[in-house]
Structure formats: structure tokens, C-alpha cells
Write an enzyme that holds these catalytic residues in place. Structure first.
Site, mmCIF file in Angstrom:
data_model
loop_
_atom_site.group_PDB
_atom_site.id
_atom_site.type_symbol
_atom_site.label_atom_id
_atom_site.label_comp_id
_atom_site.label_asym_id
_atom_site.label_seq_id
_atom_site.Cartn_x
_atom_site.Cartn_y
_atom_site.Cartn_z
ATOM 1 N N SER A 178 0.950 -1.260 -0.158
ATOM 2 C CA SER A 178 0.303 0.334 0.319
ATOM 3 C C SER A 178 0.744 0.863 0.325
ATOM 4 C CB SER A 178 -0.551 0.184 1.231
ATOM 5 O OG SER A 178 -0.179 0.097 2.409
ATOM 6 N N ASP B 148 -1.396 -1.375 -4.001
ATOM 7 C CA ASP B 148 -2.702 -1.472 -3.254
ATOM 8 C C ASP B 148 -2.857 -0.118 -4.115
ATOM 9 O OD1 ASP B 148 -5.122 -2.818 -2.426
ATOM 10 O OD2 ASP B 148 -4.133 -2.534 -0.472
ATOM 11 N N HIS B 149 -4.580 0.739 -3.555
ATOM 12 C CA HIS B 149 -5.445 1.346 -3.094
ATOM 13 C C HIS B 149 -4.420 2.479 -3.620
ATOM 14 C CE1 HIS B 149 -9.904 -0.120 -2.105
ATOM 15 N NE2 HIS B 149 -8.450 -0.945 -1.281
ATOM 16 N N ASP C 271 -7.453 3.229 -7.525
ATOM 17 C CA ASP C 271 -8.696 3.757 -7.095
ATOM 18 C C ASP C 271 -9.175 5.237 -7.017
ATOM 19 O OD1 ASP C 271 -11.107 3.345 -5.178
ATOM 20 O OD2 ASP C 271 -9.207 3.025 -3.400
ATOM 21 N N GLU D 251 -10.925 0.231 -9.642
ATOM 22 C CA GLU D 251 -11.673 0.077 -8.586
ATOM 23 C C GLU D 251 -13.256 1.200 -9.130
ATOM 24 O OE1 GLU D 251 -11.334 -0.325 -4.385
ATOM 25 O OE2 GLU D 251 -13.336 0.890 -3.462
ATOM 26 N N GLU E 6 -9.225 1.326 5.767
ATOM 27 C CA GLU E 6 -7.844 0.981 5.492
ATOM 28 C C GLU E 6 -7.193 2.189 5.449
ATOM 29 O OE1 GLU E 6 -6.410 -3.187 3.714
ATOM 30 O OE2 GLU E 6 -6.484 -1.672 2.458
ATOM 31 N N HIS F 25 -12.839 -3.008 4.005
ATOM 32 C CA HIS F 25 -12.319 -2.803 4.955
ATOM 33 C C HIS F 25 -12.015 -2.932 6.593
ATOM 34 C CE1 HIS F 25 -10.244 -0.662 1.086
ATOM 35 N NE2 HIS F 25 -10.073 -2.143 1.291
ATOM 36 N N GLY F 26 -10.896 -4.542 6.947
ATOM 37 C CA GLY F 26 -10.645 -4.479 8.203
ATOM 38 C C GLY F 26 -12.333 -5.100 8.872
ATOM 39 N N HIS G 46 -12.245 -7.210 -2.599
ATOM 40 C CA HIS G 46 -11.531 -5.656 -1.774
ATOM 41 C C HIS G 46 -12.123 -6.619 0.172
ATOM 42 C CE1 HIS G 46 -8.283 -3.039 -3.930
ATOM 43 N NE2 HIS G 46 -8.916 -4.388 -4.575
ATOM 44 N N GLY G 47 -11.453 -5.842 0.714
ATOM 45 C CA GLY G 47 -12.904 -6.287 2.034
ATOM 46 C C GLY G 47 -13.037 -7.367 2.740
ATOM 47 N N GLY G 48 -12.051 -8.457 2.238
ATOM 48 C CA GLY G 48 -12.626 -10.044 2.651
ATOM 49 C C GLY G 48 -12.168 -10.030 4.023
ATOM 50 N N SER G 49 -11.412 -9.148 4.472
ATOM 51 C CA SER G 49 -11.540 -10.393 6.010
ATOM 52 C C SER G 49 -12.758 -10.596 6.490
ATOM 53 C CB SER G 49 -11.121 -8.715 6.906
ATOM 54 O OG SER G 49 -9.553 -9.003 6.354
ATOM 55 N N ASN H 23 -7.558 -9.551 -1.381
ATOM 56 C CA ASN H 23 -7.160 -9.105 -1.335
ATOM 57 C C ASN H 23 -7.459 -9.953 0.473
ATOM 58 O OD1 ASN H 23 -6.299 -7.537 -2.843
ATOM 59 N ND2 ASN H 23 -6.853 -5.506 -2.669
HETATM 60 ZN ZN LIG Z 1 -8.673 -2.484 -0.500
#
Ligand SMILES: [Zn+2]
Length: 357
Positions: free
Chosen positions: A61, A108-109, A143, A173, A181, A225-226, A263-266, A285
Site C-alpha cells: 500500500s 494497492d489502492h 482507485d 475500482e 484502511e 475493509h477491516g 477487496h475487504g474480504g476479512s 486482498n
Molecule cells: Zn482494498
């Protein structure tokens, strides 16, 4: 036939990136993109990929790049982020082949206000291309999802015109990933923006495909994200199927023509991940979960060995016993690398990216 029958080990560029993503799409798996901030984290990611015989994506990032160069450097003109991204790329290039796995090296972004960072990396890619006939990185993300759609697409097309001729992949994006994030806070964003519509995706495809085939789209389908407590935003990976269907129809039946990024898969369920991969997600990601994993090993070591870490000499085994073999960074940082390796393997397993070489 495995990945190494299609692309070589080491950092991939140009059409090799697309060949790897095509192989992943055909075989219904995706490759995790792990954010790294140091040679230690980068090596752990490579180690995990080697152990389970899988290709991997390593990304930095803007903030991670600055950290890679050193937090003590000024970054008012993105100079630390540029230097750190280049350093990370050169490091990965220097060691990747030794691990024997194909690597996509990605940034990244990059939002509009961070474009000087992007410009600096692109200049480094062009210089590297002059010397080695390939770019330094495999791919970069732009992005501009906060800009109006037309402006977002037009700016991506302009950059892509510079990237495509030197073999760089572009990830863009559209729609917005919620949450926070790396200093980008989208927690208050309007809910409709969190779900990109198929017509928007087609406009992106239409614009970029006129320049070249090597691009992917991070389409928002409720991603955040997060890791948070479950809120009122819901993941709708089935939206991705609608994007593919519209693009396929426009292209005369070509199956799953889009390369999609998650994105934001957590914190997503295995089912949501599998649905997304089935609809042509080739890259997912992973950052928040691997950050926590890197801490875990170090934290547990320090808590367990506390009595050996308070002084250079003297511990429960004796007042004259040296503690060097406990405070050497190769010992305690290594513990974080081990737990990171385990978490990267888990991410690969979730995406079906195991034994693919
Ligand atoms: Zn992302």
C-alpha cells in the site's frame, strides 16, 4: 498441467499475468494478495507459497511502501512511498526465484490525491523496462472510485495507455469498499455506492479493453475493509455473476470475460468467498487478518519468555545466564513470520490456491 507449465517462477509481467489469471479462472481458484511492509513479511508470504506449491500476489500500500523505506523519512511528496515501493519490488525480485513460485508484484489502492506515488512507481517501471524489457512491478491499482464515474474511467484509460505498452496490468475500482484502511476512511459512505451495477462495469470494460486486455476490476458488492461487528451492509457476491453475464452478452457469449478482484474480504464466510471465486474473482486482498497473524507469534513469544527479555544477562535459569538467544530479532521476529506463514496458507486454502504448481 500446473501453473509452472504456463508461466515461470519469479515475478510475472505482461501477458504472463493474464495467463495465470486465466488458469485460475478456468480452474475456479483465486490467488490471495497479501500486503507486506518489510522484507520480513514479504519473505514469510513467499515461504508460505513455496510450502504449499502455489502462485502468490505480494502487494504494497502507499503507507506500507513508506514504512518499507523507513518511518523516519519525510513523505510530503510521496518520496518515501515511491522509494519504499521500489525497494520492496527489488527485494521481492531478488529472492522470489529462490522460492520457486510465480509472483505477481502489485501496488494497492491509489486515490487521486496519491497520484504522485503512482507516477513515481510508473517512472520506475519505465526505467526498468528500458533496461530489462519488462516493468519493475507486475501491476498497479488505481482507485478513483470517489471521483464521478466518467472521470474515474477516463483517468484509468489515460494511465492504462502508458502502462499497457510496457506490460503492466491495471486494477481499477468502481463503487466503494467501505470501512477504513491505511488512513482512507469510507465508514460514512452512502450504501448504494457499496454495490456496483453491471452497466457501470460494462462501461469500464468497454473503455479499458480498447487499450489492452490486461486489466481487472474491483467491483464493490458490499465489501468493507477491516474486521467489524456485523453491521447493516451485506455482501452480495451474486452481483458479480450479473456483471459477467452482461459483459458476456455484449461480447457475443464469451464466458466470464471479466477479471474481478475481491477487496475487504476479512471476516467473509467460506461460502461468500467460494461464490465470488465461482463468478470470476481471481484475486482477493488479505491484510487485516495477516497483520493480526504476524503479531500473534511475536506477542506469544514475548509473553511466554518475558523473564528472558528484561535484561541482557540473568533469567530464571541463573543470574549469570545470557539472554542473547531470546532477544536476537532473528528469534522473536521469526515467531511472527511463522504465524504469518500459517495464516497465508489458510488464505490460499480458502481460495483453492493449493498445490497449483
Ligand atoms: Zn482494498
Amino acid at each position: 498441467m500446473g501453473v509452472l507449465d504456463i508461466v515461470p517462477a519469479g515475478v510475472l509481467t505482461g501477458d504472463n499475468v493474464r495467463k495465470l489469471f486465466d488458469y485460475a479462472k478456468e480452474n475456479k481458484f483465486a490467488i490471495p494478495a497479501i500486503n507486506v511492509t518489510s522484507s520480513s513479511t514479504a519473505n514469510a508470504v513467499l515461504e508460505a507459497a513455496r510450502d504449499i506449491k502455489s502462485p502468490i500476489i505480494i502487494q504494497v500500500s502507499q503507507g506500507g511502501s513508506a514504512y518499507f523505506a523507513g518511518k523516519g523519512l519525510a513523505n510530503d511528496k510521496q518520496q518515501a512511498s515511491i522509494a519504499g515501493a521500489v525497494a520492496a519490488a527489488l527485494h521481492v525480485r531478488a529472492v522470489a526465484k529462490e522460492y520457486g513460485v510465480p509472483v505477481i508484484l502489485h501496488s494497492d489502492h491509489c486515490a487521486h490525491k496519491l497520484l504522485p506515488w503512482f507516477d513515481g512507481m510508473l517512472a520506475a517501471d519505465e526505467a526498468y523496462f528500458k533496461a530489462h524489457q519488462e516493468p519493475l512491478f507486475s501491476s498497479h491499482m488505481l482507485d478513483l472510485s470517489e471521483e464521478p464515474k466518467e472521470q474515474n474511467i477516463a483517468t484509468c484509460v489515460e494511465y492504462f495507455k502508458r502502462m499497457a505498452p510496457i506490460g503492466l496490468w491495471l486494477e481499477m475500482e468502481i463503487g466503494i469498499t467501505g470501512g477504513e484502511e491505511d488512513g482512507v476512511d469510507n465508514t460514512g459512505v452512502d450504501n448504494s455506492k457499496l454495490y456496483t451495477q453491471p452497466e457501470d462495469i460494462w462501461e469500464v470494460y468497454d473503455g479499458l479493453s480498447k487499450v489492452g486486455p490486461n486489466f481487472s476490476i474491483a467491483a464493490a458488492f458490499g465489501n468493507v475493509h477491516g474486521v467489524y461487528k456485523p453491521g447493516n451492509v451485506k455482501l452480495h457476491p451474486e452481483l458479480l455473476g450479473k456483471h459477467q453475464a452482461l459483459a458476456s452478452e455484449k461480447l457475443g457469449g464469451k464466458e466470464k470475460p471479466l477479471y474481478l478482484v475481491f477487496h475487504g474480504g476479512s471476516g467473509s464466510t467460506k461460502q461468500e468467498i467460494q461464490t465470488a471465486v465461482g463468478f470470476g474473482v481471481v484475486k482477493m486482498n488479505v491484510d487485516t487478518d495477516t497483520q493480526f497473524a504476524y503479531l500473534a507469534g511475536i506477542r506469544d513469544f514475548v509473553l511466554k519468555k518475558k523473564e528472558y527479555l528484561l535484561t541482557q544477562v540473568g533469567n530464571p535459569d541463573g543470574a549469570d545466564k545470557p539472554n542473547k538467544k531470546y532477544y536476537d530479532p532473528r528469534v522473536w521476529v521469526r515467531e511472527g513470520e511463522k504465524t504469518l506463514v500459517t495464516r497465508v496458507k489458510e488464505a490460499c486454502t480458502d481460495l483453492g490456491n493449493v498445490n497449483r504448481l
